[in-house]
Design a protein around this motif. Structure first.
Motif, PDB file in Angstrom:
ATOM      1  N   LEU A  63       0.832  -1.188   0.000  1.00 18.88           N
ATOM      2  CA  LEU A  63       0.000   0.000   0.000  1.00 18.88           C
ATOM      3  C   LEU A  63       0.872   1.246   0.000  1.00 18.88           C
ATOM      4  O   LEU A  63       1.783   1.385   0.796  1.00 18.88           O
ATOM      5  N   GLU A 102      -2.421   6.083  -1.447  1.00 24.79           N
ATOM      6  CA  GLU A 102      -3.607   5.242  -1.580  1.00 24.79           C
ATOM      7  C   GLU A 102      -4.324   5.034  -0.252  1.00 24.79           C
ATOM      8  O   GLU A 102      -5.345   4.368  -0.187  1.00 24.79           O
ATOM      9  N   ALA A 103      -3.736   5.574   0.824  1.00 27.53           N
ATOM     10  CA  ALA A 103      -4.328   5.374   2.147  1.00 27.53           C
ATOM     11  C   ALA A 103      -5.644   6.122   2.264  1.00 27.53           C
ATOM     12  O   ALA A 103      -5.779   7.246   1.820  1.00 27.53           O
ATOM     13  N   SER A 104      -6.621   5.475   2.873  1.00 28.11           N
ATOM     14  CA  SER A 104      -7.914   6.107   3.116  1.00 28.11           C
ATOM     15  C   SER A 104      -8.558   5.437   4.321  1.00 28.11           C
ATOM     16  O   SER A 104      -8.079   4.425   4.834  1.00 28.11           O
ATOM     17  N   ASN A 155     -11.042   3.697   4.429  1.00 30.68           N
ATOM     18  CA  ASN A 155     -11.613   2.405   4.097  1.00 30.68           C
ATOM     19  C   ASN A 155     -10.540   1.336   3.869  1.00 30.68           C
ATOM     20  O   ASN A 155     -10.846   0.227   3.449  1.00 30.68           O
ATOM     21  N   THR A 156      -9.302   1.677   4.132  1.00 32.65           N
ATOM     22  CA  THR A 156      -8.199   0.753   3.918  1.00 32.65           C
ATOM     23  C   THR A 156      -7.895  -0.004   5.197  1.00 32.65           C
ATOM     24  O   THR A 156      -7.903   0.570   6.290  1.00 32.65           O
ATOM     25  N   PHE A 157      -7.627  -1.304   5.068  1.00 30.39           N
ATOM     26  CA  PHE A 157      -7.303  -2.134   6.222  1.00 30.39           C
ATOM     27  C   PHE A 157      -5.975  -2.842   5.995  1.00 30.39           C
ATOM     28  O   PHE A 157      -5.648  -3.228   4.869  1.00 30.39           O
ATOM     29  N   ILE A 158      -5.208  -2.994   7.059  1.00 29.56           N
ATOM     30  CA  ILE A 158      -3.968  -3.763   7.053  1.00 29.56           C
ATOM     31  C   ILE A 158      -4.099  -4.831   8.137  1.00 29.56           C
ATOM     32  O   ILE A 158      -4.034  -4.526   9.334  1.00 29.56           O
ATOM     33  N   GLN A 213      -7.590  -0.659  10.818  1.00 33.31           N
ATOM     34  CA  GLN A 213      -8.158   0.352   9.937  1.00 33.31           C
ATOM     35  C   GLN A 213      -7.190   1.524   9.842  1.00 33.31           C
ATOM     36  O   GLN A 213      -6.816   2.137  10.855  1.00 33.31           O
ATOM     37  N   VAL A 214      -6.776   1.841   8.628  1.00 30.46           N
ATOM     38  CA  VAL A 214      -5.822   2.931   8.410  1.00 30.46           C
ATOM     39  C   VAL A 214      -6.556   4.259   8.468  1.00 30.46           C
ATOM     40  O   VAL A 214      -7.512   4.488   7.718  1.00 30.46           O
ATOM     41  N   GLU A 220      -1.994  -7.327   3.603  1.00 23.61           N
ATOM     42  CA  GLU A 220      -2.666  -7.942   2.466  1.00 23.61           C
ATOM     43  C   GLU A 220      -1.749  -8.070   1.254  1.00 23.61           C
ATOM     44  O   GLU A 220      -1.954  -8.918   0.383  1.00 23.61           O
ATOM     45  N   SER A 221      -0.744  -7.221   1.179  1.00 21.70           N
ATOM     46  CA  SER A 221       0.208  -7.272   0.074  1.00 21.70           C
ATOM     47  C   SER A 221       1.119  -8.487   0.173  1.00 21.70           C
ATOM     48  O   SER A 221       1.821  -8.831  -0.778  1.00 21.70           O
TER      49      SER A 221
END
Length: 595
Positions: free
Chosen positions: A3, A7-9, A11-14, A18-19, A87-88
């Protein structure tokens, strides 16, 4: 893919975190603020660099950082809170989120006194002594890697991405360990010079390197009212240039504090404090001085940023940012920062240049270091590292530094037995009040005065990902592609001309009949934008003094500009008054790192 901060928002999860926002990033990781179960953590996500050629190193570096932090438990060292897979597919490390300022921001906004600065450095030295007793070296100490927590004013050492320990795997390809160029001890450059013909030679990092880095940090806070600003500064680790006394640059600095800073920056490792515990004691002794001069602000508040208001204030400092990367909006990749002018600062000091030039020789004699102390540590004596489980107490009991031998350069130096009178470090003699050192002037003034060693030198760098992508996808360039250039478009390519160190230059592609395939990749008229530098020592391909031109942008005829990594190195014919003479044409290379 990992990520990217842009691209961070929300709605992003790692891995379930929750980012909420991006905090920063560097060559090997991105850092985000994550929240889960009402907990906030700094999430450091490993970033694979294709230029490394080995994707396994991405995990290896993160695992080494995790291992290192799990060996530590100290209130002034960042604490790990878990790790996992993003997730990457890359590893991430969850750490305490420190709401605070970097050490440089704290100095600007809180206007600390000398006593307060000494107190912070005393705690940093204590934390380092704790680390060193466990065979761990940080190897990237700098102002941005220490945070001052807002709630209690405690310093916290962060970013252990370059750290190593006794049994760490060798992950470095070059001769020097990872780190930031400005904070490297001068003996590292001497090692590279002495082993320039030995590609397998590896420098072994020592406690003395960490002490030198602390000296650079202290010197910067004592002499620079705005250390967060990006501008040219003197190389405190130059092998031909004696560091200026902080008291000569800032008359507010107490003599004892100024002397200690110079001792930490000594060119001879044996003249620095024997270890970080000895340094901590020296800092504590100075902090306990009763003189009123220790209770005044280091700089006039009017010279710094305004004080922090009672409520609100600037955003929290970025945790764990090996190389801070500002978040860019889409399409802003090729924006170029506005160039700052050096002339206002230079003109103000030119009046004194006639006096300064005449006093240079006297200054050099006054700044000569004393003979080596017989009480210093004996090089070459080593002992096995103490890798026992760390103590859970906040501060470990005092004790000698332990050697740690490992491939990538973390051999800690074992001091000789210390007697009652060996805790203090020999001081440099006080300079005559009438002597004004060249080093105390701004860079523009020093160059105009012809001060030896006054130069801008290029920092070692790893090619940014956006430049690698542009060269690969848009330009179709490969590593070691070579192009012949007219280095400065203001002069004939057949002249020997003077380049001013630090100046912007525009190079132009010239015909090269020997490499027609290269003309297709960069046709005649292609313009290269960069900066010229002078090197008095060997860092790149050229033996001896050299002109180095680092081009970071290119514009092919009829096309947009692209970020690049392209370096030209030429043998220097002469050096005078901050300028280097060299041929105005040469062949450069596409690089993924330099040197």
């Amino acid at each position: 893919m990992t990520l990217h901060p842009t691209e961070a928002s929300a709605n992003t999860f790692i891995d379930g975190w929750q980012v909420s926002k991006a905090l920063g990033g560097g060559g090997f990781a991105f850092v985000f603020l994550g929240e889960k179960n009402s907990q906030r953590r700094a999430l450091k996500v490993a970033r694979h660099r294709e230029a490394s050629g080995d994707p396994k190193q991405t995990h290896a570096r993160t695992l080494r950082e995790v291992t290192t932090l799990l060996m530590l438990d100290h209130p002034n060292i960042i604490r790990p809170r878990g790790y996992g897979l993003a997730e990457s597919g890359n590893l991430y490390l969850a750490l305490d989120y420190v709401d605070g300022w970097t050490l440089a921001e704290w100095a600007e906004r809180k206007h600390p006194s000398f006593r307060e600065v000494l107190g912070v450095f005393e705690k940093i030295a204590g934390a380092l002594a704790y680390m060193h007793r466990r065979g761990i070296l940080h190897r990237d100490l700098k102002l941005s890697n220490v945070l001052i927590r807002k709630s209690d004013g405690e310093p916290v050492i962060i970013d252990f991405g370059c750290a190593t320990h006794a049994f760490a795997e060798d992950l470095t390809d070059g001769g020097l360990p990872p780190g930031t160029e400005r904070y490297r001890a001068p003996e590292q450059f001497q090692f590279m010079q002495d082993h320039k013909d030995e590609p397998r030679a590896r420098y072994a990092s020592r406690v003395a390197d960490e002490i030198f880095a602390l000296g650079v940090m202290l010197h910067e806070l004592l002499t620079d009212p705005r250390p967060t600003e990006f501008r040219a500064r003197f190389d405190l680790n130059s092998r031909v240039f004696v560091p200026p006394a902080p008291r000569a640059m800032n008359p507010r600095v107490p003599e004892g504090v100024s002397d200690l800073a110079l001792t930490l920056l000594s060119r001879e490792p044996a003249r620095r404090p024997v270890d970080t515990e000895a340094l901590r004691r020296e800092l504590a002794e100075l902090r306990q001085q009763t003189a009123a001069e220790y209770d005044v602000p280091v700089h006039r508040p009017s010279e710094q940023h305004p004080a922090e208001p009672a409520h609100g204030g600037p955003p929290a400092a970025l945790p764990l940012q090996p190389t801070p990367v500002p978040l860019k909006r889409p399409g802003a990749l090729l924006e170029r920062p506005r160039r700052r002018s050096w002339w206002p600062a230079g003109i103000a000091v030119l009046v004194a240049l006639g006096v300064v030039a005449g006093l240079w020789n006297e200054s050099r004699i006054a700044a000569s270091p004393p003979p080596p102390s017989p009480n210093r540590s004996v090089p070459g004596r080593t002992a096995p590292p103490d890798m026992s489980p760390p103590s859970r107490s906040p501060v470990a009991p005092p004790g000698p530094a332990i050697d740690a031998t490992q491939k990538e350069g973390s051999a800690l130096k074992t001091p000789a037995p210390e007697g009652p009178s060996q805790g203090r470090t020999p001081r440099l003699k006080k300079k005559p009040a009438a002597v004004v050192e060249c080093a105390a002037l701004s860079l523009v003034a020093a160059l105009a005065a012809g001060c030896p060693g006054a130069q801008l030198r290029p920092e070692s760098f790893t090619c940014p990902a956006e430049a690698e992508e542009a060269m690969r996808e848009q330009l179709h360039w490969s590593r070691f592609d070579r192009f012949s250039l007219q280095l400065d478009d203001r002069h004939s390519p057949f002249e020997d001309i003077w380049f001013t160190s630090g100046d912007d230059v525009v190079g132009i592609r010239v015909e090269n009949e020997g490499y027609p395939e290269m003309m297709a990749l960069a046709p005649a008229g292609t313009r290269f934008y960069g900066k010229a530098y002078y090197l008095s020592d060997k860092m790149g391909r050229v033996n001896g003094p050299a002109l180095v031109v680092r081009y970071d942008r290119v514009k092919l005829p009829g096309q947009d500009e692209y970020p690049i990594c392209f370096v030209v190195e030429s043998r220097a014919q002469a050096f005078k008054d901050g300028k280097v003479k060299a041929r105005n044409s040469n062949t450069g290379f596409v690089v993924d790192r330099w040197p």
